[in-house]
Scaffold this motif. Structure first.
Motif, mmCIF file in Angstrom:
data_model
loop_
_atom_site.group_PDB
_atom_site.id
_atom_site.type_symbol
_atom_site.label_atom_id
_atom_site.label_comp_id
_atom_site.label_asym_id
_atom_site.label_seq_id
_atom_site.Cartn_x
_atom_site.Cartn_y
_atom_site.Cartn_z
ATOM 1 N N VAL A 281 -0.758 3.886 -2.954
ATOM 2 C CA VAL A 281 0.542 3.211 -2.841
ATOM 3 C C VAL A 281 1.112 3.395 -1.433
ATOM 4 O O VAL A 281 2.320 3.345 -1.230
ATOM 5 C CB VAL A 281 1.556 3.720 -3.893
ATOM 6 N N ASN A 284 3.132 0.352 -0.512
ATOM 7 C CA ASN A 284 3.930 -0.164 -1.622
ATOM 8 C C ASN A 284 5.413 0.031 -1.308
ATOM 9 O O ASN A 284 5.885 1.163 -1.175
ATOM 10 C CB ASN A 284 3.541 0.572 -2.914
ATOM 11 N N ALA A 372 8.226 3.005 -5.408
ATOM 12 C CA ALA A 372 6.888 3.565 -5.171
ATOM 13 C C ALA A 372 7.010 5.026 -4.768
ATOM 14 O O ALA A 372 6.166 5.861 -5.111
ATOM 15 C CB ALA A 372 6.157 2.772 -4.098
#
Length: 454
Positions: A281, A284, A372
């Motif tokens: 991530v 993200n 995130a």
């Protein structure tokens, strides 16, 4: 060196966020009474709805700033004049999700706008050159000491006053967006930039049009950027590598569609007989935290604790919830100005036949943000997997969220901020940063290279 998307897209994001009919609004002049109505409107919405507007400055300092702005208003001011006076009320919220929309410019001004054809980064208190799209021979990595004979620290301090967000991130953001900030938001230099570098070089860099900047950038990076993928999976050696670039559940996939995506990917992971799992991530920027919670159930069977916090009760947000069919009787019972507590919940994993049961890593990076970051922090604080990577550049584990948006009645400036305050499962830790358990370099690394690092 790759030109970041922000370099050629930031201006268009601002335009998209701007108001309609800018050609008319740009030259429109407002009465003092209209401007007073607008600054009163901004103050009222902040004090009524923002969960905690006094983290950077005290209530008395906030009121003084508002009063000084109000006393500065005059007949005949434009939207742009008002924008620069009013924006400090938004900036001092110390809220990384807060913002005020750009002031209007005409089509002609937008078409002929000129920018500084250089890109910089802020590192260890220094402003370093990272990209050069001018006709001057400059050294990448050279430190800027002054601009037009003004010490660069002074320049950045002044420019940072126009940047909403948390106080420690304003200068880094000003440096990252310096190419447009310096001519549009502070100093308003649109022609020559006299730069002095630590190497001893002193040179004048001329501004260029946005179109020329894009053309120069495309020459230096002919490689076409890959299309954005919300989620992707591949097997690398004995690793299942899942990249999740957003938690958006509005414009990308609904929550139910996210579940279908996860089901499909984790079914394939079982077939591939992967021994280790990576959830990446690092790029993200967030969305809905429920997507992150859903994802946790695919790699952890541990009971874990969620975020806690508080929720400001206001008529404004109650009306917003009602208009969006999210009305809460429990929330409505609270007195305006009081707080609805958000208790940390203990979440027990559901039965999930597709759950991965091996060693799991969550990779974070400089661009991990918002929900995130919350996902990664819950994994870290509850020891659900090993969090590895780099400390995010922007955002904090403990932060404001749940945005509400308003528009000033006369000058038509949009502004937004958070009505909730979120506290991580581990509490009010300092520094207020997401610090991975395992620090590794992930910037510009391929998934294969990250697997090698792990």
């Amino acid at each position: 060196m790759k030109l970041k998307l922000a370099l050629i897209a930031a201006l268009f994001v601002q335009v998209a966020f701007a108001q309609k009919n800018c050609n008319v609004l740009y030259s429109q002049k407002f009465t003092k009474q209209q401007l007073e109505e607008d600054i009163d409107f901004i103050r009222t919405k902040i004090t009524n709805a923002h969960v905690n507007p006094y983290t950077e400055i005290s209530k008395s300092e906030f009121e003084k700033k508002y009063t000084d702005i109000r006393n500065s208003l005059k007949d005949g001011m434009t939207q742009k004049d008002f924008y620069y006076l009013a924006k400090p009320l938004i900036v001092t919220l110390n809220d990384e999700h807060s913002s005020m929309s750009d002031f209007c410019v005409t089509d002609s001004i937008r078409k002929n706008m000129k920018v500084l054809p250089l890109k910089f980064k802020y590192e260890n208190g220094k402003m370093l050159l990272t990209e050069n799209y001018s006709d001057r021979k400059l050294t990448i990595g050279d430190e800027v000491l002054s601009l037009n004979n003004i010490p660069i620290d002074q320049v950045l301090e002044n420019c940072a006053q126009t940047i909403p967000g948390t106080i420690e991130e304003r200068i880094p953001i000003a440096v990252d967006k310096f190419w447009i900030v310096i001519n549009k938001y502070c100093y308003f230099i649109t022609d020559d930039y006299n730069l002095k570098f630590k190497s001893g070089l002193q040179t004048v860099v001329k501004s260029i049009s946005l179109e020329q900047l894009k053309a120069n950038a495309s020459k230096s990076q002919p490689k076409k950027k890959e299309d954005f993928k919300p989620i992707d999976y591949k097997k690398i050696k004995d690793y299942a590598y899942v990249t999740v670039n957003t938690f958006d559940d509005r414009n990308t996939f609904t929550l139910e569609e996210w579940k279908t995506k996860f089901d499909s990917i984790f079914s394939q992971i079982k077939k591939d007989n992967a021994q280790k799992l990576v959830i990446d991530v690092r790029n993200n920027s967030g969305g809905n935290s429920a997507v992150g919670s859903l994802l946790i159930n695919y790699f952890s069977d541990k009971t874990y604790h969620t975020y806690q916090g508080k929720f400001k009760k206001s008529k404004e947000y109650a009306d917003y919830l009602k208009a969006n069919n999210k009305e809460s009787a429990e929330y409505n019972k609270i007195k305006d100005g009081d707080y609805y507590p958000i208790s940390s919940r203990s979440v027990t994993a559901d039965h999930n036949p597709l759950r991965f049961n091996g060693k799991t890593y969550v990779i974070v990076g400089k661009n991990t943000f918002s929900s995130a970051m919350m996902f990664s922090v819950m994994v870290l604080d509850n020891k659900l997997a090993e969090v590895a990577g780099e400390i995010p550049e922007k955002g904090h584990p403990n932060h404001f969220g749940e945005l509400i948006k308003f528009q000033t009645p006369n000058t038509k400036l949009d502004f937004l901020f958070g009505v909730k305050e979120w506290i991580r499962p581990a509490g009010n830790l300092q520094p207020n940063k997401l610090i991975p358990a395992k620090i590794i370099s992930v910037k510009d690394k391929t998934s294969e290279q990250i697997v090698e690092e792990l």
